[in-house]
Scaffold this motif. Structure first.
Motif, short mmCIF file in Angstrom:
data_model
loop_
_atom_site.label_atom_id
_atom_site.label_comp_id
_atom_site.label_asym_id
_atom_site.label_seq_id
_atom_site.Cartn_x
_atom_site.Cartn_y
_atom_site.Cartn_z
N ASP A 1 4.40 8.54 -2.79
CA ASP A 1 5.24 7.99 -1.80
C ASP A 1 6.60 7.14 -2.29
OD1 ASP A 1 3.40 8.56 0.28
OD2 ASP A 1 2.18 6.44 -0.06
N VAL A 2 6.67 6.33 -3.35
CA VAL A 2 7.47 5.83 -3.78
C VAL A 2 8.70 6.83 -4.34
CG1 VAL A 2 8.24 4.18 -5.77
CG2 VAL A 2 6.18 3.92 -4.62
N GLN B 1 11.98 8.16 -8.80
CA GLN B 1 12.59 8.00 -7.49
C GLN B 1 14.28 8.27 -7.48
OE1 GLN B 1 13.61 4.24 -5.94
NE2 GLN B 1 12.01 4.51 -4.38
N PRO C 1 0.88 -1.07 0.20
CA PRO C 1 -0.04 -0.06 0.08
C PRO C 1 0.84 1.21 -0.19
CG PRO C 1 -0.02 -0.91 2.25
CD PRO C 1 1.02 -1.92 1.20
N VAL C 2 1.33 1.80 -1.20
CA VAL C 2 2.04 3.03 -1.43
C VAL C 2 1.56 3.63 -2.63
CG1 VAL C 2 4.23 2.75 -0.31
CG2 VAL C 2 3.84 1.80 -2.47
N THR C 3 1.35 5.18 -2.71
CA THR C 3 1.14 5.71 -3.80
C THR C 3 2.34 5.91 -4.57
OG1 THR C 3 1.44 7.97 -2.63
CG2 THR C 3 -0.63 6.85 -2.80
N ALA D 1 -2.48 4.66 -6.26
CA ALA D 1 -1.72 3.32 -5.67
C ALA D 1 -0.72 3.21 -6.81
CB ALA D 1 -2.75 2.27 -5.36
N PHE D 2 0.47 2.62 -6.14
CA PHE D 2 1.63 2.28 -7.06
C PHE D 2 0.99 0.64 -7.72
CE2 PHE D 2 5.71 -0.37 -7.50
CZ PHE D 2 6.41 0.66 -8.46
N TYR E 1 8.06 14.06 5.74
CA TYR E 1 8.72 14.58 4.79
C TYR E 1 8.34 16.42 4.79
CZ TYR E 1 10.34 10.38 2.54
OH TYR E 1 10.82 9.15 2.38
N VAL F 1 14.91 9.96 1.54
CA VAL F 1 14.53 9.35 2.89
C VAL F 1 15.70 9.67 3.79
CG1 VAL F 1 15.54 7.08 2.52
CG2 VAL F 1 13.54 7.30 4.08
N MET G 1 10.67 8.28 -1.41
CA MET G 1 11.62 7.31 -0.85
C MET G 1 13.10 7.68 -1.17
SD MET G 1 9.79 3.56 -0.64
CE MET G 1 8.05 3.64 -0.17
N GLY G 2 13.23 8.32 -2.46
CA GLY G 2 14.59 8.58 -2.97
C GLY G 2 15.25 9.88 -2.06
#
Lengths: 272, 286
Positions: free
Chosen positions: A100-101, A155, A95-97, A139-140, A115, A107, A104-105
């Protein structure tokens, strides 16, 4: 590759050997990637393409020789490097959009907590660069293979890298999407040096500035200088290279069944 | 059901039980979601079962050596933390077969627990309540202990949510971006172990994995982001524990088992719902 005496090469393999167990996977790999290059890493399965990328990222250590990125050990220069893995290795139910992904780059930028606004701004800009600005909230898992791959490229871009490493960015996408992704990489190459792993020599030779043939050892050459002998020695098979002017046509009977029809663009559904 | 509601306002043990369910639900939703998306249920299972060793040892110290401070809940917490650190060391070094080590921790913990409980005079009935839970026996001290564990889980998740998300979705990226992978990996395992201890108070250690995973798995069917899944899973867990308690009270059924049956039914229902939703969407697109 082009001479540049003032700065160290973006990526440099100096007689690198590597083995997972006893047998060497890579032997005496020696090449340089200069700023602005778009290097396509090609070669047979099990030839060491992904190992080469992992060495460049510092996730693996060479048995002999040295790997340098921007003149330093890869682990020390990681903030200048973006890496996009294959979209296939992800849990599709996670469950990530898309946004979101991409976030992460970045983080590592905060010790703790959420963030900040500038992180989200950078992430949205990265999504726009891969032309997915509309899909940030999706959603991814609901994205197509090509869209997921572009999210992963975003990302990698969100940390403003100078070198982009991509492991088979077009695995399991159809030929129309493959073409789109290469167009995008070609565009990005104006600002970023790119090294990518590919299976499809036909497409690669149209977009890359250099080809690195990897099969236990590696040889890098400008696309414009590719000849029969080179690919022959790497593939050990029946591969032939037809060259006229700056364009190379690579004929590979063993994989001919899997490559898309070059002159039949009317069938975009075919698997590459 | 009506007997449950009228007794709820009369008896403090019943109020404690409902409160215990509430406290367990917070950690259950958060950590359960991590366990489900990381596919770590076997790790949770190993920790849950080895906790019996700690409970048994603590009971033995209390009864045979008169060490009153050694409550079973404390023993369980210590055992769970030790197990988490052991598992972290093994998974980070990557030299041993992970499932073998987990099985060993699982079985050795249980064996020690059974031995200690047998050696403790007069308290064999403890074994059943450790294994299958007895939420109606929760004390005020237990509640404070549970609240403290909740606080740790909540604080760590609020501080490190983004780090945990990357560790769960793309561990390689965590390494490449220079995160302290070992630290976050160990912290996630510690949170899992603390939550397991919390949940053993409600359903006992045999059924902990079910309560940890079923609400989260149900929530995941309809959640697009991890934090939404956590909130949904916490609410579902609260629904299942309170509902299970209410349903089991009058007919004097075991509360823990009823909670799990309810959670299982909820999960199956969500699978069916999702299936029908997909069919409906599919047919609309054609």
């Amino acid at each position: 590759m082009s001479a540049n005496n003032r700065k160290p090469p973006v990526l440099e393999f100096d007689d690198v050997c590597f083995a997972y167990e006893r047998e060497e996977v890579l032997h005496n790999v020696d090449f340089k990637v200069e700023k602005g290059d778009l290097v396509a890493v090609v070669g047979p399965n099990g030839g060491g393409k992904s190992t080469l990328i992992r060495l460049a990222l510092g996730l693996l250590q060479p048995l002999r020789g040295t790997v340098r990125a921007f003149g330093e050990a890869p682990a020390a220069s990681r903030r200048l490097v973006g890496y996009a893995p294959q979209h296939l290795q992800f849990d599709p139910a996670f469950p990530v959009t898309a946004l979101d992904v991409v976030l992460m780059g970045r983080v590592e930028r905060r010790a703790f907590g959420p963030y900040r606004r500038e992180d989200k701004k950078a992430a949205n800009e990265a999504l726009a660069r891969v032309r997915l600005e509309q899909l940030g909230d999706r959603a991814f898992s609901s994205l197509s293979g090509g869209e997921r791959q572009r999210v992963l490229i975003a990302q990698a871009l969100v940390s403003a890298p100078e070198l982009l490493l991509l492991d088979e960015p077009t695995a399991n996408v159809d030929s129309a999407v493959e073409h789109e992704i290469y167009e995008l990489l070609h565009e990005l190459n104006a600002n970023v040096t790119i090294v990518l792993v590919s299976h499809n020599l036909n497409v690669v030779t149209r977009h890359a500035s250099h080809v690195a043939c990897v099969n236990r050892t590696a040889s890098v050459m400008p696309v414009s200088q590719m000849t029969d002998d080179h690919l022959h020695s790497i593939y050990r098979g029946d591969i032939a290279v037809l060259q006229h002017n700056d364009t190379c046509h690579v004929i590979d009977p063993t994989s001919a069944m899997q490559t898309p029809h070059r002159h039949d663009t009317a069938s975009p559904g075919g698997q590459a | 059901m009506s007997l449950f509601w009228s007794h709820l306002f009369q008896y403090s043990f019943l109020q404690y039980a409902v409160l215990a369910g509430l406290l367990a639900s917070v950690a259950c939703g958060i950590v359960g979601s991590f366990v489900v998306v990381r596919r770590n249920t076997y790790v949770a299972g190993a920790i849950a079962h080895c906790v019996l060793g700690g409970m048994g040892a603590a009971r033995y110290l209390q009864r045979v050596h008169g060490q009153e401070w050694a409550t079973p809940l404390l023993g369980a917490t210590v055992a769970a933390v030790v197990a988490a650190l052991l598992i972290a060391a093994v998974t980070l070094s990557g030299r041993q077969r992970e499932d073998t080590v987990l099985s060993a921790i699982w079985a050795i913990g249980m064996a020690l627990g059974v031995s200690f409980i047998t050696a403790t005079p007069g308290y064999q009935e403890d074994l059943m309540s450790y294994l299958f839970g007895n939420i109606l026996m929760v004390s005020k001290a237990n509640l404070w202990h549970m609240a403290a564990l909740d606080l740790v889980v909540l604080a760590a998740t609020l501080l490190f949510y983004n780090k945990f998300l990357v560790m769960s979705f793309q561990p390689e990226l965590a390494r490449l971006r220079g995160l302290r992978v070992g630290f976050y990996h160990t912290l996630l395992l510690l949170l899992t172990s603390l939550t397991v201890v919390l949940l053993t108070q409600v359903v006992g250690l045999v059924m902990v994995i079910a309560l940890l995973t079923l609400p989260a798995a149900t929530a995941s069917q309809f959640s697009s982001r991890l934090w939404k899944m956590m909130i949904a899973a916490s609410l579902l867990c609260l629904l299942f524990t309170t509902g299970g308690l209410a349903l089991s009270y009058a007919p004097e059924l075991p509360a823990g088992a009823t909670v799990i049956e309810l959670a299982g039914a909820g999960y199956l229902l969500s699978l069916g719902l999702k299936f029908m939703l997909n069919r409906f969407r599919g047919s609309r697109h054609r």
